[in-house]
Design a protein around this motif. Sequence first.
Motif, PDB file in Angstrom:
ATOM      1  N   VAL A   1      -4.631  -2.065   4.668  1.00 45.77           N
ATOM      2  CA  VAL A   1      -5.229  -1.810   4.256  1.00 45.77           C
ATOM      3  C   VAL A   1      -4.908  -1.890   2.185  1.00 45.77           C
ATOM      4  CG1 VAL A   1      -5.859   0.368   5.641  1.00 45.77           C
ATOM      5  CG2 VAL A   1      -3.431   0.345   4.504  1.00 45.77           C
ATOM      6  N   PHE A   2      -5.487  -1.360   1.188  1.00 46.52           N
ATOM      7  CA  PHE A   2      -4.889  -1.518   0.384  1.00 46.52           C
ATOM      8  C   PHE A   2      -4.541  -0.373  -0.603  1.00 46.52           C
ATOM      9  CE2 PHE A   2      -8.227  -5.459   0.816  1.00 46.52           C
ATOM     10  CZ  PHE A   2      -6.978  -6.054   0.840  1.00 46.52           C
ATOM     11  N   ASN A   3      -3.335  -0.557  -1.356  1.00 48.54           N
ATOM     12  CA  ASN A   3      -2.982   0.675  -1.786  1.00 48.54           C
ATOM     13  C   ASN A   3      -2.720   0.388  -2.968  1.00 48.54           C
ATOM     14  OD1 ASN A   3      -1.475   3.342  -2.196  1.00 48.54           O
ATOM     15  ND2 ASN A   3       0.026   2.840  -0.454  1.00 48.54           N
ATOM     16  N   GLN A   4      -1.817   1.086  -3.770  1.00 48.37           N
ATOM     17  CA  GLN A   4      -1.485   1.088  -5.225  1.00 48.37           C
ATOM     18  C   GLN A   4      -0.018   0.718  -4.827  1.00 48.37           C
ATOM     19  OE1 GLN A   4      -3.036   3.860  -5.675  1.00 48.37           O
ATOM     20  NE2 GLN A   4      -5.140   2.977  -7.405  1.00 48.37           N
ATOM     21  N   PRO A   5       1.026  -0.010  -5.428  1.00 53.48           N
ATOM     22  CA  PRO A   5       2.535   0.107  -5.160  1.00 53.48           C
ATOM     23  C   PRO A   5       2.501   1.913  -5.039  1.00 53.48           C
ATOM     24  CG  PRO A   5       1.881  -1.709  -6.991  1.00 53.48           C
ATOM     25  CD  PRO A   5       0.475  -0.903  -6.993  1.00 53.48           C
ATOM     26  N   ALA A   6       3.631   1.986  -4.093  1.00 52.15           N
ATOM     27  CA  ALA A   6       4.118   3.495  -4.032  1.00 52.15           C
ATOM     28  C   ALA A   6       4.540   3.594  -2.741  1.00 52.15           C
ATOM     29  CB  ALA A   6       2.851   4.042  -3.661  1.00 52.15           C
TER      30      ALA A   6
END
Length: 161
Positions: A34-39
Amino acid sequence: MTAWTAHVTVATVVEKDGKYLFVEEQTEGVMHTVFNQPAGHVEAGETLIQAAVRETMEETGHQVEVTDLLGIYTYTPPMFPDRTYYRFCFLAKSTQYFANATLDTGIVGAVWMSLDELLETARARSPLVIKAIQDAQSGQKFPLSLVYEHQNSPLISNLDA
């Protein structure tokens, strides 16, 4: 029944030339990446901003400067109704990139994509990923002074009681 748990997390939205910095990652309970903001989660002893800077470096190799608070978001994943994430999302700019940085376990890599490209993948980790980009594109931002993070000092720690 499992007890409800609150999770304090941070994320950064980093934009460059109309593209946003995303992390492609493996995540619990999902077969594909999946894609996420850096978090990630805030660790003991660190401020929200320190956590955002650290997580961005650990997941992307980008050193960032946090410039603004984008928003505070909450999310309870349908597959984990016993968890609620309280996400403090910041706008940041990349100040240096370390191409040879070792990224956190589970991170496939960092990628730059437009919102449209992210939507085409249909692999945003949560609705918050899309909402944060939409908010950034709309110009939403709040001064960092909105976040007061008390640092304990030996001179004033006795006042906390």
